[in-house]
Each structure stands twice: as C-alpha cells, then as structure tokens.
Design a protein around this motif. Structure first.
Motif, mmCIF file in Angstrom:
data_model
loop_
_atom_site.group_PDB
_atom_site.id
_atom_site.type_symbol
_atom_site.label_atom_id
_atom_site.label_comp_id
_atom_site.label_asym_id
_atom_site.label_seq_id
_atom_site.Cartn_x
_atom_site.Cartn_y
_atom_site.Cartn_z
ATOM 1 N N LYS A 207 2.298 1.604 -6.257
ATOM 2 C CA LYS A 207 2.053 1.225 -5.134
ATOM 3 C C LYS A 207 2.594 0.959 -3.822
ATOM 4 N N ALA B 16 -9.233 -3.171 -0.611
ATOM 5 C CA ALA B 16 -8.911 -3.126 -1.752
ATOM 6 C C ALA B 16 -9.726 -4.374 -2.464
ATOM 7 N N GLN C 72 1.359 -6.444 -1.502
ATOM 8 C CA GLN C 72 1.828 -7.097 -2.911
ATOM 9 C C GLN C 72 -0.068 -8.320 -2.825
ATOM 10 N N ALA D 211 -2.878 -7.068 -4.667
ATOM 11 C CA ALA D 211 -2.621 -5.331 -6.232
ATOM 12 C C ALA D 211 -3.254 -5.877 -6.824
ATOM 13 N N ASN E 123 3.878 0.213 -10.088
ATOM 14 C CA ASN E 123 4.005 -0.839 -9.600
ATOM 15 C C ASN E 123 5.139 0.258 -7.804
ATOM 16 N N GLU F 30 -6.969 0.603 -4.432
ATOM 17 C CA GLU F 30 -6.443 -0.598 -5.430
ATOM 18 C C GLU F 30 -7.901 -1.688 -5.796
ATOM 19 N N THR G 161 -4.226 2.306 -8.990
ATOM 20 C CA THR G 161 -4.271 2.429 -7.328
ATOM 21 C C THR G 161 -4.790 3.641 -7.158
ATOM 22 N N VAL H 58 0.648 -0.580 -0.810
ATOM 23 C CA VAL H 58 -0.460 -1.712 -0.932
ATOM 24 C C VAL H 58 -0.026 -2.680 -1.041
#
Length: 161
Positions: free
Chosen positions: A73, A118, A80, A83, A70, A96, A87, A78
C-alpha cells in the motif's frame, strides 16, 4: 464547388469524431480488459471473494499472497484513510479494497486523472463482503490521486446508485 468541399470535410471530421466517441463509450468486453494483479494477506477470505467477483465479471486476476500488504500500500501510494484489506494494480491504476468490477471497468474506459479507486474499510455486502441476513451498506468509491479525493461512484452492495 469550394463550399461543397468544405461540407465534405466537415462531414468527414464529424463522422470520425462520432466513431471515436462510439468506440470510447462502448462497454469494455472481457477480451479488452487488462490483467489485474491483486496483493492480499494469505489468510483473508473476503479478498478471495472479491477476486471471484472480478473473475465472474470477466477479469483475468493474478493473486500475490503477502504478509507485507501494508508495504504494498505504501509503495503504491494508497492514502491511509482509504486503506482496506487488499490492493490491486490494473492498467496503471491502483485499486484499494472492495471496489465493484463495474466501477473498475468504468475507470478503465474513462481514464480519469488519478492514482486509483478505493473503497475504505469493508462495507457490508460490497463484492467479497456478502453475508446472509445482513442488509447492504451504501458506500462510496473514491477516486484518489495527487489532486486529492473525490467521489467516483456510490453503491449499495454491488449495485450502483
């Protein structure tokens, strides 16, 4: 004679532009791909499957195992809401989650303005999330950055739609 010289210059410029377009639009070969560095939790099996998917697609991948994923990230920006479980960094972009290798290759070839790509969550049958007996989910690959989010590609499993 001046008119002929103008046509020659125009032909030269047109030819150079066509060559540049051809070089830009050709698919990236494995030797053209930069190394991807993947940060993942040491206990995550689907992350290992995603790395295998990348390597099969021609990427050289280094894996950094960390229980502080975390923090990675947050450091890389990144959002939230996008997520996932791992990563990665490649060519100045952040990747991501279970982003298909083809989408990463397209990102590197097109170089859009943004922070990265992502796939939020862990869509069934996305690369690294293959499970027997489960049908593929349709999901979006999102280009994110300071200007917000936009759909970059749509997939069903590992197949682009």
């Amino acid at each position: 004679m001046m008119n002929t010289m103008h046509m020659t210059r125009r032909s030269l410029v047109t030819g150079l532009a066509a060559c540049a377009l051809l070089a830009y639009s050709r698919p990236l070969r494995a030797e053209d791909l930069p190394k991807i560095v993947v940060s993942k939790d040491p206990t995550c099996g689907c992350c290992t499957g995603w790395v295998q998917h990348l390597r099969q697609a021609g990427f050289t991948a280094d894996v950094v195992e960390t229980s502080e994923i975390n923090r990675v990230k947050v450091r890389l920006g990144v959002p939230q809401d996008l997520a996932s479980c791992h990563t990665a960094e490649i060519g100045g972009y952040v990747i991501e989650g279970h982003v298909p290798a083809d989408a990463i290759k397209r990102l590197l070839a097109e170089k859009p303005v943004g922070k990265g790509l992502a796939v939020a969550g862990m869509p069934m049958d996305s690369p690294g999330m293959e499970m027997e007996g489960m049908g593929p989910e349709t999901y979006e690959v999102i280009l994110f950055g300071p200007a917000g989010h936009r759909v970059f590609a749509r997939y069903s499993g590992a197949q682009a739609l």
